[in-house]
Design a protein around this motif. Structure first.
Motif, PDB file in Angstrom:
ATOM      1  N   GLU A 153       0.769  -0.715  -0.073  1.00 24.47           N
ATOM      2  CA  GLU A 153       0.214   0.046   0.344  1.00 24.47           C
ATOM      3  C   GLU A 153       0.678   1.453  -0.228  1.00 24.47           C
ATOM      4  O   GLU A 153       1.793   1.361   0.921  1.00 24.47           O
ATOM      5  N   LEU A 154       0.725   2.071  -0.729  1.00 29.15           N
ATOM      6  CA  LEU A 154       1.339   3.865  -0.957  1.00 29.15           C
ATOM      7  C   LEU A 154       0.370   4.520   0.430  1.00 29.15           C
ATOM      8  O   LEU A 154      -0.475   4.747   0.096  1.00 29.15           O
ATOM      9  N   LYS A 155       1.282   5.404   1.077  1.00 28.37           N
ATOM     10  CA  LYS A 155       0.560   5.699   1.987  1.00 28.37           C
ATOM     11  C   LYS A 155       1.601   7.211   2.570  1.00 28.37           C
ATOM     12  O   LYS A 155       2.829   7.259   2.724  1.00 28.37           O
ATOM     13  N   ILE A 156       1.042   8.391   2.145  1.00 30.54           N
ATOM     14  CA  ILE A 156       2.041   9.915   2.546  1.00 30.54           C
ATOM     15  C   ILE A 156       1.228  10.153   4.158  1.00 30.54           C
ATOM     16  O   ILE A 156       0.057   9.799   4.285  1.00 30.54           O
ATOM     17  N   TYR A 157       2.207  10.103   4.963  1.00 37.02           N
ATOM     18  CA  TYR A 157       2.688  10.804   6.538  1.00 37.02           C
ATOM     19  C   TYR A 157       2.164  12.196   6.514  1.00 37.02           C
ATOM     20  O   TYR A 157       1.795  12.509   7.196  1.00 37.02           O
ATOM     21  N   ASN A 158       3.037  12.245   5.644  1.00 41.21           N
ATOM     22  CA  ASN A 158       3.258  13.909   6.193  1.00 41.21           C
ATOM     23  C   ASN A 158       3.876  14.941   5.167  1.00 41.21           C
ATOM     24  O   ASN A 158       4.897  14.162   4.350  1.00 41.21           O
ATOM     25  N   LEU A 159       3.544  16.256   5.068  1.00 39.25           N
ATOM     26  CA  LEU A 159       4.241  16.907   4.457  1.00 39.25           C
ATOM     27  C   LEU A 159       5.138  18.399   5.237  1.00 39.25           C
ATOM     28  O   LEU A 159       4.291  18.493   5.891  1.00 39.25           O
TER      29      LEU A 159
ATOM     30  N   LEU B 211       2.409  12.898  -7.898  1.00 44.22           N
ATOM     31  CA  LEU B 211       1.270  13.839  -8.615  1.00 44.22           C
ATOM     32  C   LEU B 211      -0.144  14.610  -8.060  1.00 44.22           C
ATOM     33  O   LEU B 211      -0.789  14.653  -6.836  1.00 44.22           O
ATOM     34  N   PHE B 212       0.641  16.401  -8.968  1.00 41.29           N
ATOM     35  CA  PHE B 212      -0.522  16.710  -8.025  1.00 41.29           C
ATOM     36  C   PHE B 212      -1.945  16.694  -9.441  1.00 41.29           C
ATOM     37  O   PHE B 212      -1.715  16.760 -10.314  1.00 41.29           O
ATOM     38  N   ARG B 213      -2.980  16.839  -8.613  1.00 40.82           N
ATOM     39  CA  ARG B 213      -4.503  17.002  -9.759  1.00 40.82           C
ATOM     40  C   ARG B 213      -5.617  17.554  -9.126  1.00 40.82           C
ATOM     41  O   ARG B 213      -5.554  18.117  -7.648  1.00 40.82           O
ATOM     42  N   LEU B 214      -6.021  18.135 -10.544  1.00 39.34           N
ATOM     43  CA  LEU B 214      -6.920  18.949  -9.701  1.00 39.34           C
ATOM     44  C   LEU B 214      -8.352  19.047 -10.553  1.00 39.34           C
ATOM     45  O   LEU B 214      -7.664  19.751 -11.976  1.00 39.34           O
TER      46      LEU B 214
ATOM     47  N   GLU C 276      -1.677  24.719 -13.233  1.00 38.33           N
ATOM     48  CA  GLU C 276      -1.922  25.511 -14.185  1.00 38.33           C
ATOM     49  C   GLU C 276      -1.447  26.751 -14.922  1.00 38.33           C
ATOM     50  O   GLU C 276      -1.770  27.253 -16.156  1.00 38.33           O
ATOM     51  N   ASP C 277      -2.468  27.266 -13.714  1.00 42.86           N
ATOM     52  CA  ASP C 277      -3.255  28.976 -14.107  1.00 42.86           C
ATOM     53  C   ASP C 277      -2.226  29.701 -12.995  1.00 42.86           C
ATOM     54  O   ASP C 277      -2.293  29.885 -11.646  1.00 42.86           O
ATOM     55  N   GLN C 278      -1.694  30.340 -13.950  1.00 46.54           N
ATOM     56  CA  GLN C 278      -0.080  31.601 -12.957  1.00 46.54           C
ATOM     57  C   GLN C 278      -1.096  32.186 -12.450  1.00 46.54           C
ATOM     58  O   GLN C 278      -0.339  32.824 -11.471  1.00 46.54           O
ATOM     59  N   SER C 279      -2.101  32.927 -12.905  1.00 38.55           N
ATOM     60  CA  SER C 279      -2.894  33.869 -12.434  1.00 38.55           C
ATOM     61  C   SER C 279      -3.903  34.026 -11.621  1.00 38.55           C
ATOM     62  O   SER C 279      -4.744  34.646 -11.603  1.00 38.55           O
ATOM     63  N   VAL C 280      -3.550  32.825 -10.700  1.00 34.01           N
ATOM     64  CA  VAL C 280      -4.618  33.024  -9.737  1.00 34.01           C
ATOM     65  C   VAL C 280      -5.027  33.567  -8.887  1.00 34.01           C
ATOM     66  O   VAL C 280      -3.974  34.453  -8.538  1.00 34.01           O
ATOM     67  N   THR C 281      -6.121  34.279  -8.192  1.00 34.78           N
ATOM     68  CA  THR C 281      -6.312  35.280  -7.541  1.00 34.78           C
ATOM     69  C   THR C 281      -6.680  34.855  -6.324  1.00 34.78           C
ATOM     70  O   THR C 281      -5.791  35.403  -5.143  1.00 34.78           O
ATOM     71  N   GLU C 282      -6.823  33.687  -6.046  1.00 32.27           N
ATOM     72  CA  GLU C 282      -7.202  33.322  -4.561  1.00 32.27           C
ATOM     73  C   GLU C 282      -6.138  32.030  -4.056  1.00 32.27           C
ATOM     74  O   GLU C 282      -6.146  31.370  -5.404  1.00 32.27           O
ATOM     75  N   ASP C 283      -6.370  31.495  -3.226  1.00 32.39           N
ATOM     76  CA  ASP C 283      -5.374  29.889  -2.634  1.00 32.39           C
ATOM     77  C   ASP C 283      -6.515  28.728  -3.134  1.00 32.39           C
ATOM     78  O   ASP C 283      -7.042  28.621  -4.017  1.00 32.39           O
ATOM     79  N   VAL C 284      -5.992  27.590  -4.107  1.00 32.28           N
ATOM     80  CA  VAL C 284      -6.150  26.279  -5.217  1.00 32.28           C
ATOM     81  C   VAL C 284      -5.584  24.988  -4.095  1.00 32.28           C
ATOM     82  O   VAL C 284      -4.693  25.295  -4.070  1.00 32.28           O
ATOM     83  N   GLU C 285      -7.082  24.951  -3.544  1.00 33.91           N
ATOM     84  CA  GLU C 285      -6.033  23.618  -2.954  1.00 33.91           C
ATOM     85  C   GLU C 285      -6.421  22.464  -4.860  1.00 33.91           C
ATOM     86  O   GLU C 285      -7.469  22.503  -4.704  1.00 33.91           O
ATOM     87  N   VAL C 286      -5.234  21.647  -4.344  1.00 29.11           N
ATOM     88  CA  VAL C 286      -5.430  20.133  -5.076  1.00 29.11           C
ATOM     89  C   VAL C 286      -5.218  19.612  -4.064  1.00 29.11           C
ATOM     90  O   VAL C 286      -4.530  19.882  -3.356  1.00 29.11           O
TER      91      VAL C 286
ATOM     92  N   PRO D 214      -5.265  10.924  -1.219  1.00 27.49           N
ATOM     93  CA  PRO D 214      -5.138  11.579  -1.710  1.00 27.49           C
ATOM     94  C   PRO D 214      -4.026  13.130  -0.213  1.00 27.49           C
ATOM     95  O   PRO D 214      -4.816  12.885   0.858  1.00 27.49           O
ATOM     96  N   VAL D 215      -3.674  13.638  -0.452  1.00 21.97           N
ATOM     97  CA  VAL D 215      -3.327  15.138   0.668  1.00 21.97           C
ATOM     98  C   VAL D 215      -3.956  16.196  -0.294  1.00 21.97           C
ATOM     99  O   VAL D 215      -2.720  16.148  -1.079  1.00 21.97           O
ATOM    100  N   SER D 216      -3.916  16.871   0.650  1.00 18.80           N
ATOM    101  CA  SER D 216      -4.107  18.338  -0.030  1.00 18.80           C
ATOM    102  C   SER D 216      -2.970  19.309   0.411  1.00 18.80           C
ATOM    103  O   SER D 216      -2.505  19.673   0.574  1.00 18.80           O
ATOM    104  N   PHE D 217      -2.737  20.321  -1.041  1.00 11.98           N
ATOM    105  CA  PHE D 217      -1.964  20.881  -0.922  1.00 11.98           C
ATOM    106  C   PHE D 217      -2.035  22.204  -1.510  1.00 11.98           C
ATOM    107  O   PHE D 217      -3.245  22.248  -2.671  1.00 11.98           O
ATOM    108  N   THR D 218      -2.228  23.502  -1.353  1.00 13.15           N
ATOM    109  CA  THR D 218      -2.122  24.837  -0.973  1.00 13.15           C
ATOM    110  C   THR D 218      -2.147  25.207  -2.100  1.00 13.15           C
ATOM    111  O   THR D 218      -0.497  25.908  -1.504  1.00 13.15           O
TER     112      THR D 218
END
Length: 471
Positions: free
Chosen positions: A226-232, A260-263, A291-301, A316-320
């Motif tokens: 099994e694959l598991k992410i514990y912490n970033l 993999l980063f995904r949204l 993908e979008d360099q011009s975001v004006t708000e946080d994006v959670e992926v 998945p774990v989320s990254f902002t």
DNA sequence: CCCGTGCGGTC
DNA sequence: AGACCGCACGG
């Protein structure tokens, strides 16, 4: 007519000629849930169905030499308060059926499903047989759950002895003939194979088609575990990417893993080399640009670990991703809250508070390289993008930043890794401070005062770090 | 509190 | 890969 047939047999002399025909047309449509289900149920012969698959991962195959026995395979849908076991069910007409004998054995994951040298051990497994035999009365209970079925692996050198044993037991559900391929058997995966012999009131015997479970994988093998992410160490970074992130994870194969980063339909890979995989349990990587360099708000992926060979993914774990604000008027806006971070999204006026990296309780503002370092320092001071850029122009600072690679001291356990990280943090922090000392004081004060005074907590943090450094 | 057992780390 | 060992947990 032979009374013992390996395939789906209908005894037409019991007055079910039509069902025989039907069964031959659609031999194993056991999963059918359509409108004709009732009809088929009435017409078809009995059949064996796996109604609860075994849990495919999380169990270690045990050697006989390990003494205590091999544990129990749980059901795929088993939970802590609702435990299940692998379960089969005899479906279809059972009038006149006296008893059913189910034999469970292990077969190879891939076709042809050969007998597998590994052994089943547990409650209904005769000692040394490697198989499990139960007798059930379908009139009392159509299904049977296999509690206490363990997988005992054989050593390679005992492989053919074990297969020989299986042959003498006449276990070869798919008639593979035990022929060849002794060497290329996958020892890290098996399937349960259920064979069912029916005994009718009139003495006749049938064998149902063997059915197999989904594969079961040995937990110990990193190739299938099994694959598991514990912490970033950080869960945020600018949408430009290149944020250095430390991930702690379960054992991975450095040559068979990706991040993999995904949204939605967007996806991109975290960037790292095989040498960035530390002792199979930590990966240092850089975030891909959003993908979008011009975001004006946080994006959670979402971030997942994915094994390349079988495309298996972790939870998945989320990254902002935080915006990079280029608007000079926007950035002149002063922070209104205490404890503003020096993050570009702050200067853009969004409100979210970054979560503390949970494995750095002592030193929450971990330093890493590049712009991420600037984002994290100094916590509690509100500087904006313009100032970041001005700071970045200073050669002293650039040197400090580029000099912040983390030494990867081999550690014996994860606490050693943390020590490394902490040391590295302190070193980098100290370098950073020293280099800041070279910056023209007036210049720096102007930059800071123009925005907001440092908070008391922050000064504590600095003092603490400084003290440690001097010791 | 001890023991058998399951589980996971490590050599 | 195969074996060994120690810890934790439940009876």
């Amino acid at each position: 007519m032979s009374s013992f047939h390996p395939l789906h047999v209908a005894s037409s002399d019991r007055g079910r000629a039509s069902s025989c025909l039907l069964a031959q047309k659609s031999p194993v449509s056991t999963q059918s849930q359509g409108g004709t289900e009732m009809l088929e149920k009435i017409l078809e012969n009995p059949r064996l169905v796996v109604v609860e698959e075994p849990k495919d991962r999380g169990m270690r195959f045990r050697y006989q030499c390990e003494g205590r026995s091999a544990g129990s395979i749980m059901g795929a849908s088993s939970t802590d308060n609702n435990k299940t076991q692998p379960t089969i069910e005899i479906q279809g007409p059972i009038d006149g059926l006296k008893k059913a004998t189910v034999t469970v054995s292990l077969v190879s994951k891939d076709v042809p499903h050969r007998p597998h040298p590994h052994c089943l051990v547990g409650k209904d497994c005769p000692v040394d047989s490697g198989i499990c035999v139960v007798s059930i009365n379908p009139h009392a209970n159509r299904s049977h759950s296999f509690a206490n079925l363990g997988i005992q692996c054989v050593r390679r050198k005992e492989l053919d002895v074990s297969l020989q044993k299986r042959r003498s037991q006449n276990i070869d559900p798919f008639q593979t003939g035990f022929s060849k391929g002794i060497e290329d058997i996958d020892m890290n995966s098996v399937r349960l194979c259920f064979q069912c012999e029916l005994e009718w009131e009139d003495g006749r015997k049938d064998s149902l088609s063997p059915v197999i479970s989904k594969p079961i994988y040995d937990k110990k093998a990193t190739t299938t575990s099994e694959l598991k992410i514990y912490n970033l160490n950080t869960y945020r970074g600018t949408c430009r990417g290149k944020t250095e992130v430390y991930m702690l994870c379960d054992k991975v194969q450095k040559d068979d893993i990706e991040i993999l980063f995904r949204l939605g339909s967007w996806k991109a890979n975290g960037e790292f080399a095989q040498t960035d995989v530390h002792r199979q349990v930590a990966i240092v990587f850089k975030t891909p640009p959003y993908e979008d360099q011009s975001v004006t708000e946080d994006v959670e992926v979402n971030v997942v670990l994915r094994r390349i060979s079988d495309q298996m993914e972790s939870e998945p774990v989320s990254f902002t991703y935080t915006p990079v604000c280029l608007d000079p008027y926007g950035v002149k806006r002063k922070g209104t809250k205490k404890n503003n971070m020096l993050t570009s999204e702050k200067s853009c006026g969004t409100e979210t508070t970054p979560p503390l990296p949970s494995f750095f309780h002592q030193t929450p503002n971990v330093m890493s390289s590049g712009e991420n370092q600037l984002e994290k320092y100094p916590q509690g001071v509100c500087l904006d993008e313009v100032i970041i850029n001005q700071l970045l122009e200073l050669p002293e600072l650039l040197n400090a930043l580029s000099d912040s690679s983390l030494p990867c001291t081999p550690g014996l356990d994860t606490s050693a890794i943390f020590d490394d990280l902490d040391m590295s943090f302190n070193q980098n922090f100290s370098n950073f401070q020293q280099d800041l000392a070279h910056i023209n004081d007036i210049q720096f004060n102007m930059l800071v005062n123009e925005n907001q005074n440092p908070q008391a907590e922050r000064q504590d943090g600095v003092l603490q770090v400084k003290t440690e450094e001097e010791q």
